[in-house]
Design an enzyme around this catalytic site. Sequence first.
Site, PDB file in Angstrom:
ATOM      1  CD  GLU A 248      -3.355  -0.074   1.988  1.00 42.38           C
ATOM      2  OE1 GLU A 248      -3.001   0.406   3.073  1.00 42.38           O
ATOM      3  OE2 GLU A 248      -4.510  -0.474   1.786  1.00 42.38           O
ATOM      4  CG  HIS A 269       8.460 -29.479  -0.964  1.00 39.38           C
ATOM      5  ND1 HIS A 269       9.028 -30.669  -1.346  1.00 39.38           N
ATOM      6  CD2 HIS A 269       9.192 -29.020   0.089  1.00 39.38           C
ATOM      7  CE1 HIS A 269      10.061 -30.930  -0.559  1.00 39.38           C
ATOM      8  NE2 HIS A 269      10.183 -29.943   0.328  1.00 39.38           N
ATOM      9  CE  LYS A 383     -12.073   1.685   0.798  1.00 41.29           C
ATOM     10  NZ  LYS A 383     -11.514   2.724   1.644  1.00 41.29           N
TER      11      LYS A 383
HETATM   12  O1  PA5 Z   1      -2.957   1.350   5.988  1.00 42.52           O
HETATM   13  C1  PA5 Z   1      -4.045   1.831   5.780  1.00 42.52           C
HETATM   14  O2  PA5 Z   1      -4.265   3.041   5.898  1.00 42.52           O
HETATM   15  C2  PA5 Z   1      -5.204   0.951   5.416  1.00 42.52           C
HETATM   16  O3  PA5 Z   1      -4.788  -0.358   5.236  1.00 42.52           O
HETATM   17  C3  PA5 Z   1      -6.251   0.991   6.511  1.00 42.52           C
HETATM   18  O4  PA5 Z   1      -5.678   0.593   7.706  1.00 42.52           O
HETATM   19  C4  PA5 Z   1      -7.446   0.130   6.179  1.00 42.52           C
HETATM   20  O5  PA5 Z   1      -7.963   0.490   4.946  1.00 42.52           O
HETATM   21  C5  PA5 Z   1      -8.513   0.265   7.252  1.00 42.52           C
HETATM   22  O6  PA5 Z   1      -8.932   1.590   7.355  1.00 42.52           O
HETATM   23  P1  PA5 Z   1      -9.755   2.083   8.616  1.00 42.52           P
HETATM   24  O7  PA5 Z   1      -8.907   1.874   9.817  1.00 42.52           O
HETATM   25  O8  PA5 Z   1      -9.989   3.524   8.344  1.00 42.52           O
HETATM   26  O9  PA5 Z   1     -11.014   1.274   8.679  1.00 42.52           O
END
Ligand code: PA5
Length: 406
Positions: A248, A269, A383
């Site tokens: 990310e 394996h 989303k």
């Molecule tokens: O690292 C990040 O920002 C994302 O992976 C969030 O943690 C994830 O999308 C969850 O978001 P939230 O805590 O707002 O529900």
Amino acid sequence: MVGLAWLDLPEDIDEGYLKEIGETARHLRAISEVVVVVGIGGSYLGAKAVIDALSHHFSQLKINGQAPTVLYAGHNICSDYHADLLEIVNEREYSVVVISKSGTTTEPAIAFRMLKQNLEERYGKSGAKDRIIAITDPKSGALRKMAENEGYKTFAIPADVGGRYSVLTAVGLLPIAIAGFDIGQLVKGAKAMKEISENSTNIHENVVLMYATARNALYRSGKKIEILVNYHPRLQYFAEWWKQLYGESEGKDKKGIFPASVGFTTDLHSMGQWIQDGERSIFETILSVKNTQKRIDIPYDGDNLDKMNYLVGKSLQEVNKQAELGTLLAHVEGGVPNLILEIPQINEFYLGQLIYFFEKACAISGYILEVNPFDQPGVEAYKNNMFALLGKEGYEKLAQELKSKL
Ligand code: PA5
């Protein structure tokens, strides 16, 4: 706004904060056989990574095992998963820790809605309130509002600490404390790594800089995939946490190393063939553990039909280590560069070091790559489509466009 406050968390976390988390954990431990942690991405992976790394491999089957068991929800939308979870919690005393920085993420919101209703039906409004802890933004978001309306105990995620950099806040610390592990040692480890990471700006003396620059140099030389390798099944979710952090943070603007992971020798394996002989676009980073906690020796067998008697007297860890070394040599020979990160053993202190190490290296690596390591604009695309397909208000135009493509 998401910023750099996570860099100072190991120093900013004081005794008072740890004490408050400890008290909340003790309260939930006293009243629960199961605690469900509701969250997705950075809001659950760090906790699961550490809890799995420290837990007995078969803790769920251990007689007189330490209660409570930590289970997870809201990290998928699978109805079978959540139906099974409801079945399990309905047979046990349980509580919920709901974690969402934004407070508006669909997956955890749906799971929490179900669990909240279930708790209220079972324990009544006030009983449910005693069993729900919310960890969210200090001011905004639906979860903050709900927590205030319902009077839940809350912990705030500092506004400038992003989800995937938040393990060292209540997001990670509370579930880890509930599972019975020493969060003080975890923070101490992170603090030690903070000091190590600040000791020099010379990449040959600073492990964080060394890792960040080495992986970027490899990327520029055509190694587009980094595989995090471990030889210990309990590190599987540590690799999942690492993948989320790096994936990310770096995968944007049509750039970024693709983070993958394998658990050896199991995956030798399956993926071993590809790694040894496939396209030469990969490098490996071995998460090596010097010592295991428990020793087990290879036993003698009079028949020796399996021809394993040459291993008699050697420990399983020794065999595992030689597999690690043999694989490293074979893969390097096969054109796969290997980086090695070694920790003395798996415990809270060294996991704390690793968490801080990977977080800081990730941010530096993102800057070297010239991307913003703290945003995740690409996550919105699915989303928006999902909202449109589900008929959410405001998404009518997109719904039309999508339907014309289907
Ligand atoms: O690292 C990040 O920002 C994302 O992976 C969030 O943690 C994830 O999308 C969850 O978001 P939230 O805590 O707002 O529900």
